[in-house]
Scaffold this motif. Structure first.
Motif, mmCIF file in Angstrom:
data_model
loop_
_atom_site.group_PDB
_atom_site.id
_atom_site.type_symbol
_atom_site.label_atom_id
_atom_site.label_comp_id
_atom_site.label_asym_id
_atom_site.label_seq_id
_atom_site.Cartn_x
_atom_site.Cartn_y
_atom_site.Cartn_z
ATOM 1 N N ARG A 21 9.251 -16.495 51.165
ATOM 2 C CA ARG A 21 8.370 -16.240 50.026
ATOM 3 C C ARG A 21 8.948 -16.916 48.779
ATOM 4 N NH1 ARG A 21 4.427 -12.429 49.214
ATOM 5 N NH2 ARG A 21 4.749 -11.402 51.199
ATOM 6 N N GLY A 22 8.094 -17.661 48.127
ATOM 7 C CA GLY A 22 8.527 -18.292 46.889
ATOM 8 C C GLY A 22 9.277 -19.593 47.085
ATOM 9 N N SER A 23 9.523 -19.997 48.326
ATOM 10 C CA SER A 23 10.341 -21.196 48.510
ATOM 11 C C SER A 23 9.501 -22.413 48.792
ATOM 12 C CB SER A 23 11.295 -20.992 49.669
ATOM 13 O OG SER A 23 10.561 -21.003 50.864
ATOM 14 N N PHE A 24 8.170 -22.281 48.635
ATOM 15 C CA PHE A 24 7.353 -23.420 49.017
ATOM 16 C C PHE A 24 7.165 -24.417 47.891
ATOM 17 C CE2 PHE A 24 4.223 -21.350 46.642
ATOM 18 C CZ PHE A 24 4.240 -20.030 47.020
ATOM 19 N N LEU A 57 -15.323 -23.119 67.063
ATOM 20 C CA LEU A 57 -14.469 -23.678 66.016
ATOM 21 C C LEU A 57 -15.204 -23.812 64.678
ATOM 22 C CD1 LEU A 57 -11.709 -25.004 65.392
ATOM 23 C CD2 LEU A 57 -12.723 -27.189 66.015
ATOM 24 N N VAL A 58 -14.524 -23.394 63.585
ATOM 25 C CA VAL A 58 -15.078 -23.552 62.237
ATOM 26 C C VAL A 58 -14.333 -24.658 61.484
ATOM 27 C CG1 VAL A 58 -15.483 -22.406 60.017
ATOM 28 C CG2 VAL A 58 -15.730 -21.126 62.164
ATOM 29 N N GLY A 59 -13.005 -24.638 61.574
ATOM 30 C CA GLY A 59 -12.215 -25.635 60.841
ATOM 31 C C GLY A 59 -10.730 -25.433 61.090
ATOM 32 N N PHE A 60 -9.912 -26.005 60.195
ATOM 33 C CA PHE A 60 -8.454 -25.927 60.358
ATOM 34 C C PHE A 60 -7.849 -25.682 58.984
ATOM 35 C CE2 PHE A 60 -4.158 -27.560 61.012
ATOM 36 C CZ PHE A 60 -3.873 -27.100 62.291
ATOM 37 N N VAL A 61 -6.859 -24.787 58.915
ATOM 38 C CA VAL A 61 -6.245 -24.476 57.624
ATOM 39 C C VAL A 61 -4.722 -24.645 57.743
ATOM 40 C CG1 VAL A 61 -6.054 -21.996 58.073
ATOM 41 C CG2 VAL A 61 -6.194 -22.811 55.719
ATOM 42 N N LEU A 62 -4.107 -25.225 56.706
ATOM 43 C CA LEU A 62 -2.662 -25.472 56.734
ATOM 44 C C LEU A 62 -1.884 -24.250 56.292
ATOM 45 C CD1 LEU A 62 -2.396 -29.080 55.267
ATOM 46 C CD2 LEU A 62 -2.216 -28.371 57.646
ATOM 47 N N ARG A 63 -0.789 -23.986 56.953
ATOM 48 C CA ARG A 63 0.078 -22.847 56.652
ATOM 49 C C ARG A 63 0.498 -22.849 55.176
ATOM 50 N NH1 ARG A 63 4.364 -20.579 59.597
ATOM 51 N NH2 ARG A 63 6.061 -19.838 58.285
ATOM 52 N N ARG A 64 0.932 -24.020 54.702
ATOM 53 C CA ARG A 64 1.425 -24.138 53.324
ATOM 54 C C ARG A 64 0.328 -23.776 52.317
ATOM 55 N NH1 ARG A 64 5.316 -26.961 50.498
ATOM 56 N NH2 ARG A 64 4.645 -28.119 48.667
ATOM 57 N N ASP A 65 -0.909 -24.231 52.579
ATOM 58 C CA ASP A 65 -2.024 -23.914 51.680
ATOM 59 C C ASP A 65 -2.331 -22.420 51.690
ATOM 60 O OD1 ASP A 65 -2.031 -26.599 51.353
ATOM 61 O OD2 ASP A 65 -3.997 -26.999 52.242
ATOM 62 N N LEU A 66 -2.252 -21.811 52.893
ATOM 63 C CA LEU A 66 -2.498 -20.360 53.006
ATOM 64 C C LEU A 66 -1.480 -19.565 52.194
ATOM 65 C CD1 LEU A 66 -3.264 -19.534 56.762
ATOM 66 C CD2 LEU A 66 -4.701 -18.993 54.795
ATOM 67 N N ILE A 67 -0.199 -19.911 52.358
ATOM 68 C CA ILE A 67 0.871 -19.177 51.659
ATOM 69 C C ILE A 67 0.656 -19.252 50.146
ATOM 70 C CG2 ILE A 67 3.348 -19.143 51.144
ATOM 71 C CD1 ILE A 67 3.838 -20.288 53.956
ATOM 72 N N VAL A 123 -3.145 -11.971 58.205
ATOM 73 C CA VAL A 123 -2.804 -13.400 58.060
ATOM 74 C C VAL A 123 -1.312 -13.547 57.744
ATOM 75 C CG1 VAL A 123 -3.224 -15.492 56.707
ATOM 76 C CG2 VAL A 123 -5.145 -14.079 57.418
ATOM 77 N N GLU A 124 -0.784 -12.677 56.866
ATOM 78 C CA GLU A 124 0.641 -12.771 56.519
ATOM 79 C C GLU A 124 1.520 -12.476 57.724
ATOM 80 O OE1 GLU A 124 1.100 -10.279 53.056
ATOM 81 O OE2 GLU A 124 0.961 -12.018 51.721
ATOM 82 N N THR A 125 1.063 -11.565 58.600
ATOM 83 C CA THR A 125 1.817 -11.271 59.827
ATOM 84 C C THR A 125 1.892 -12.507 60.712
ATOM 85 O OG1 THR A 125 1.012 -9.000 59.713
ATOM 86 C CG2 THR A 125 1.956 -9.706 61.811
ATOM 87 N N SER A 181 -2.061 -20.015 48.422
ATOM 88 C CA SER A 181 -3.313 -19.397 47.951
ATOM 89 C C SER A 181 -3.204 -17.873 47.929
ATOM 90 C CB SER A 181 -4.483 -19.809 48.846
ATOM 91 O OG SER A 181 -4.562 -21.211 48.908
ATOM 92 N N ILE A 182 -2.638 -17.292 48.977
ATOM 93 C CA ILE A 182 -2.530 -15.818 49.034
ATOM 94 C C ILE A 182 -1.605 -15.318 47.930
ATOM 95 C CG2 ILE A 182 -1.648 -13.883 50.398
ATOM 96 C CD1 ILE A 182 -2.647 -15.354 52.914
ATOM 97 N N GLU A 183 -0.447 -15.980 47.778
ATOM 98 C CA GLU A 183 0.507 -15.545 46.763
ATOM 99 C C GLU A 183 -0.104 -15.652 45.361
ATOM 100 O OE1 GLU A 183 5.106 -16.619 46.241
ATOM 101 O OE2 GLU A 183 4.364 -15.629 48.028
ATOM 102 N N ASN A 184 -0.831 -16.730 45.140
ATOM 103 C CA ASN A 184 -1.460 -16.933 43.837
ATOM 104 C C ASN A 184 -2.544 -15.882 43.581
ATOM 105 O OD1 ASN A 184 -1.186 -19.007 41.693
ATOM 106 N ND2 ASN A 184 -3.404 -19.021 41.929
ATOM 107 N N ALA A 185 -3.328 -15.555 44.642
ATOM 108 C CA ALA A 185 -4.400 -14.562 44.489
ATOM 109 C C ALA A 185 -3.826 -13.188 44.166
ATOM 110 C CB ALA A 185 -5.217 -14.508 45.771
ATOM 111 N N ARG A 186 -2.707 -12.855 44.813
ATOM 112 C CA ARG A 186 -2.082 -11.545 44.539
ATOM 113 C C ARG A 186 -1.694 -11.442 43.065
ATOM 114 N NH1 ARG A 186 -0.287 -8.089 48.529
ATOM 115 N NH2 ARG A 186 -0.196 -8.842 50.676
#
Length: 811
Positions: free
Chosen positions: A15-18, A696-706, A673-675, A708-713
Motif C-alpha cells: 500500500r502506498g508504494s505504487f 468477457l467485458v474487458g481487462f483491468v490492470l492491477r496498478r490502475d485498480l490499486i 477486489v482488495e483481497t 483508483s481504489i486508494e484515491n476513492a477512499r
C-alpha cells in the motif's frame, strides 16, 4: 490463480508504494551481481498523466461523459511498474487521442495553433539536442581516452594535458623521429634521467602496469558504487528496452555520468574492449533524459522508444563517424518498432551528432575516427578468394567467441566468481597489461593498432610493417611497386601473430566484466590482424611468383597489385560480422569509416560469408545470446515459429490449475477486489459479466485498480469496504441502505485482444511480435477460457527449443 498475467510478476501489493520507483528497494541482477540502485535515476511517469482524454480500449468505444470521481485521469493510472512490458497498442491509441485533441483545438484560437505547431516541431528539436549532446560527449571521451592511454607510457613536459601526438606537433624533429621529440619523456627518462638499458625498461613496464590497474580499478569501483547499470556494452539491454520492457534507471542521469567517466578509464587501461558499443548506451541515456523536456515524450512510453531508436543511430554515428551506417544499425540491429518518421529523425540526429563531433575534431586530423584510410588501388576478381577465406575465418571466430564468452558469463553468474567483480577486473587487467607491454602491437591502443593495420605503406612510413627492401629506381607518384619483405616486416608478422592469439583469448574474459566494454573494436582488431597477415602473405607470393598463371594476367613485375591494408579492412568487417551478425549496416559503416567506395563488393562478400558460416554453427549473434543469458523478455522478430501447437496448449490456467482469477462487472465489493489484489501477484485481471456466464467485458490492470481504489477512499465520500465496484455505464440496482458505489469504467480496457482456443500458436506469436502485446485473452464460443501473456509465449518457445523455460524469469 494459476495465471501469470502480464510480462512480469509484480512485487507484491504494498500500500502506498505504487508511486513508481520511489523506493530504494528495487533490486536487479545483471550478469550475476545483486545491484541496488538510485531511485531517482529516471523520473517516474506518474504524477504527470493528467491531460489525456481517458483511454478506453482503442479510444473509440469508451464513454466521454463519466459520472464517477475519475473525471480527470488520476496520476499514475495507465503507467507501468518497473520490470514490466509496456502495452504498445494502448500507448499508440493514447497518442492518437492526444493528437486528435490538439488538431481539433488548433482551429479554435491562435494560441492553440501555436501549440499545435510547437508540438509538431518538438520531435525535431529533441533530435537536434540529442545530436549536440551525444556528439559533445563522444568528443570528450575521445580526447580524454587518447590522453590517458598515452599517460601510461610517459608525460609531456610542455603541458601534462597534451597527449604524445599533440606534444610533438610543435617540435622540429624530422619526420622519421617524430615519436622521439624532446618535449615528450617516458617515465624512465623522467625518473632516472635516461631511457636506455634494462632498468629503464623494467621501470617503464612497471609504470604501464600500475597505471592500467589504477584506471580499471577506479572504473569498476565507480560502476559498483554509483551506477551498476553502467557496466557492459548496453546494447542487449537497449534492444530489450526498445522492444517495450521497462528497466528504470538504465537510461538515467547517474548511469550517463558514470558510464561516460568509466568508459574513458576502461579504454585507457588497455583492456581488450572498445568504446563504440557503450557510446550507443550513452547516446540513448542522452535521449531518455532529454525526453523529459517534452510532455509528448515524457508521458508516452511508445513515443519515447521512437526517440531512443534515433538516439542509438546518433551513438553509432559518433562512434564510427558513420551517420548513414548509424541509421542502418538502429534499423537492422537494435530497433523493434521503426516507422518511417523515426527513419528521418534518426537520419537528422545522426547528422547533427557527426557534425558536432567533426567541429570538436578530437583527433586533430579533421576526421571523425582514428583509423580513417584511403586506398586508390583497384582490386582484382581473383582476390575475392582470399576475401571469402577471411569471411570464413570471421564466421568461425564469431561463433567460437560467442560460445566461449556465453559459457564464461554463465559461469560468472552461477558460481562465486560473480561475487567478486573488483577482483575479476583486477586480475584480467593485470594479465592483459603484463602480456601487452613487451609486444608493441598490443601495447598501443586498439584503435591505433587498427589504424596501423589499415594503413597502406607510403614512401615516408617508418613503421615496421613498411620495412620492405627498396630496390626500385623510380616511383610513379605515391604508388610503390610490390617489394620483397625486409627483416622489419618478418618481425612485425611474428609480433602480430602473437597479438592475434592474445586478443582472441583475452577478449572472451573481458567482455561482460563490470566495466563499460564494447565489442566492436576488439573484434575488428582480431580481423584486421588476420587480414594483414594474409595480405602480406599474398603480396609476397605475388612478388616471388609473378609468373604463375593466377598472377600473370594482372600482376606483372614492378606493379603495385596487392594492398595488405585492404585485406586488414575486409578481415575487420568479417570478424565484426561474425560476432554481431550485422550485414547491411556493417558494410556501410566500413566504407564510411574508410572512404573506400570501390571496395563495397569485397566487404559485402566477406560480411555475407561470415554471417553464413557463423549462422551454420549457432543462430544467435552476441547481443541475442546475452539477452537470453540474462533472461530478458525479448521476442526475437527474426526467428520463425514452426511448431503446430494451439492457443489452448499455452494458455493459463492449465487442466489441473485452479480456475482463472476474474473480477465481475457489477457484483464485487471493494473488499473482494482488495483481497484478490493481496492474494495474487498478477499484473491485471479479466472482467466478466458474472462468474456463471464467464462472458468477457474487458481487462483491468492491477496498478490502475490499486491507485483508483486508494484515491476513492481518500477523496470520495461513503466509499467503504462493502461498497460495490461496477464497470458498467449504469449502476446496478441495490437496496437504498447500501453504501455508495464506486464506478471504475474509465480504467477498463473495453477492447482487449482475444483469440479463440483453436488459434494456431504461430498466429498468436505473430500477433505478440507485431503489435507488442502484453497479454491476450483466450475465449471459446464467446466465453472466457484463459489468458496468454508475453512470458507464457517466451516460455513456450524456450520449451520447444529444449531450453529451461524458467530462464525467461528476469529477476
Amino acid at each position: 490463480m494459476g495465471l501469470e498475467a502480464l510480462a512480469m510478476d509484480q512485487k507484491g501489493y504494498r500500500r502506498g508504494s505504487f508511486q513508481s520507483s520511489t523506493s530504494d528497494e528495487d533490486m536487479l541482477e545483471i550478469a550475476g551481481a545483486s545491484l541496488d540502485f538510485m531511485a531517482d535515476d529516471d523520473p517516474p511517469l506518474d504524477r504527470e498523466m493528467g491531460g489525456f482524454s481517458s483511454y478506453n480500449g482503442g479510444g473509440m468505444n469508451g464513454t466521454s461523459t463519466m459520472m464517477d470521481f475519475l473525471e480527470e485521469p488520476l496520476p499514475g493510472v495507465g503507467t507501468y511498474e518497473d520490470f514490466n512490458t509496456i502495452d504498445w497498442v494502448r500507448e499508440k491509441s493514447r497518442d492518437r487521442d492526444r493528437h486528435r485533441e490538439i488538431t481539433s483545438r488548433s482551429k479554435e484560437s491562435t494560441w492553440a495553433l501555436i501549440h499545435s505547431v510547437s508540438d509538431a516541431f518538438s520531435g525535431w528539436l529533441l533530435m537536434l539536442l540529442i545530436g549536440l549532446l551525444a556528439g559533445s560527449l563522444a568528443g570528450l571521451i575521445d580526447i580524454s581516452a587518447h590522453w590517458m592511454t598515452d599517460l601510461k607510457e610517459g608525460v609531456c613536459l610542455a603541458g601534462f594535458w597534451f597527449n604524445h601526438e599533440h606534444c610533438c606537433w610543435k617540435s622540429n624533429t624530422t619526420f622519421t623521429d617524430r615519436d622521439k621529440c624532446p618535449e615528450w619523456e617516458s617515465w624512465s627518462q623522467l625518473i632516472l634521467g635516461h631511457g636506455e638499458g634494462a632498468f629503464a625498461y623494467i621501470l617503464n613496464y612497471f609504470m604501464y602496469v600500475i597505471w592500467a590497474l589504477l584506471f580499471s580499478l577506479l572504473a569498476v569501483l565507480l560502476v559498483k558504487g554509483f551506477a551498476p547499470y553502467a557496466c557492459g556494452s548496453g546494447i542487449p539491454e537497449i534492444k530489450t528496452i526498445l522492444s517495450g520492457f521497462i528497466i528504470r534507471g538504465y537510461l538515467g542521469k547517474w548511469t550517463l555520468i558514470i558510464k561516460t567517466i568509466t568508459l574513458v578509464l576502461a579504454v585507457s587501461s588497455g583492456l581488450s574492449l572498445g568504446k563504440e558499443g557503450p557510446l550507443v548506451h550513452v547516446a540513448c541515456c542522452c535521449g531518455n533524459i532529454l525526453c523529459h523536456l517534452f510532455t509528448k515524450y515524457r508521458k508516452n512510453e511508445a513515443k519515447r522508444r521512437e526517440v531512443l531508436s534515433a538516439a542509438a543511430a546518433a551513438g553509432v554515428s559518433v562512434a564510427f563517424g558513420a551517420p548513414i551506417g548509424g541509421v542502418l544499425f538502429s534499423l537492422e540491429e537494435v530497433s523493434y518498432y521503426f516507422p518511417l518518421k523515426t527513419l528521418w529523425r534518426s537520419f537528422f540526429a545522426a547528422l547533427v551528432a557527426a557534425f558536432t563531433l567533426r567541429s570538436i575534431n578530437p583527433f586533430g586530423n579533421s576526421r571523425l575516427v582514428l583509423f580513417y584510410v584511403e586506398f586508390h588501388m583497384p582490386w582484382h576478381l581473383l582476390e575475392l578468394v582470399p576475401f571469402i577465406l577471411l569471411g570464413i575465418f570471421g564466421g568461425l571466430w564469431g561463433a567460437f567467441f560467442i560460445r566461449s564468452n556465453i559459457a564464461w558469463c554463465r559461469r560468472r553468474k552461477t558460481t562465486r566468481l560473480g561475487k567478486y567483480p573488483v577482483l575479476e577486473v583486477f586480475v584480467v587487467t593485470a594479465i592483459t597489461a603484463i602480456l601487452a607491454f613487451p609486444n608493441e602491437y598490443t601495447r598501443m591502443s586498439t584503435s591505433e593498432l587498427i589504424s596501423e593495420l589499415f594503413n597502406d605503406c607510403g614512401i615516408l612510413d617508418s613503421s615496421k610493417l613498411c620495412e620492405y627492401v627498396n630496390d626500385f629506381n623510380s616511383t610513379k607518384g605515391d604508388d610503390l611497386p610490390d617489394r620483397a619483405a625486409g627483416p622489419g616486416v618478418y618481425t612485425a608478422m611474428w609480433q602480430l601473430a602473437l597479438a592475434l592469439i592474445m586478443k582472441v583469448f583475452i577478449t572472451i574474459f573481458t567482455f561482460g566484466m563490470k566495466v563499460p566494454s564494447g565489442l566492436f573494436i576488439p573484434s575488428m582488431a582480431v580481423g584486421a590482424i588476420a587480414g594483414r597477415l594474409l595480405g602480406v602473405a599474398v603480396e609476397q607470393l605475388a612478388y616471388y611468383h609473378h609468373d604463375w598463371a593466377i598472377f600473370s594476367g594482372w600482376c606483372s613485375q614492378g606493379a603495385d597489385c596487392i594492398t595488405p591494408g585492404l585485406y586488414a579492412m575486409v578481415g575487420a568487417a568479417a570478424c565484426l560480422g561474425g560476432v554481431t551478425r550485422m550485414t547491411v549496416s556493417l558494410v556501410v559503416i566500413m566504407f564510411e569509416l574508410t572512404g573506400g567506395l570501390e571496395y563495397i563488393v569485397p566487404l559485402m562478400a566477406a560480411a555475407m560469408t561470415s554471417k553464413w558460416v557463423a549462422d551454420a554453427i549457432g543462430r544467435e549473434g552476441i547481443y541475442d545470446a546475452h539477452i537470453r543469458l540474462n533472461g530478458y523478455p525479448f521476442l526475437e522478430a527474426k526467428e520463425e515459429f514452426s511448431h503446430k501447437t494451439l492457443a489452448m496448449d499455452v494458455m493459463r490456467p492449465r487442466r489441473n490449475d485452479p480456475p482463472l482469477t476474474v473480477i465481475t462487472q457489477d457484483s464485487m465489493t471493494v473488499e473482494d477486489v482488495e483481497t484478490i489484489i493481496n492474494e495474487t501477484t498478477y499484473s491485471g485481471y479479466p472482467v466478466v459479466v458474472s462468474r456463471e456466464s464467464q462472458r468477457l467485458v474487458g481487462f483491468v490492470l492491477r496498478r490502475d485498480l490499486i491507485i483508483s481504489i486508494e484515491n476513492a477512499r481518500k477523496k470520495q465520500d461513503g466509499i467503504v469496504s462493502t461498497s460495490v465496484i461496477y464497470f458498467t455505464d449504469h449502476s446496478p440496482p441495490l437496496p437504498p441502505s447500501s453504501p455508495s458505489m464506486l464506478k471504475l469504467r474509465s480504467i477498463l480496457d473495453l477492447s482487449p485482444f482475444t483469440v479463440t482456443d483453436q488459434t494456431p500458436m504461430e498466429i498468436v506469436v505473430d500477433i505478440f511480435r507485431k503489435l507488442g502485446l502484453r497479454q491476450c485473452l483466450v475465449t471459446h464460443n464467446g466465453k472466457l477460457l484463459g489468458i496468454i501473456t508475453k512470458k507464457d509465449v517466451l516460455k513456450h518457445i524456450a520449451q520447444l527449443a529444449n531450453q529451461d523455460p524458467d530462464s525467461i524469469l528476469f529477476n
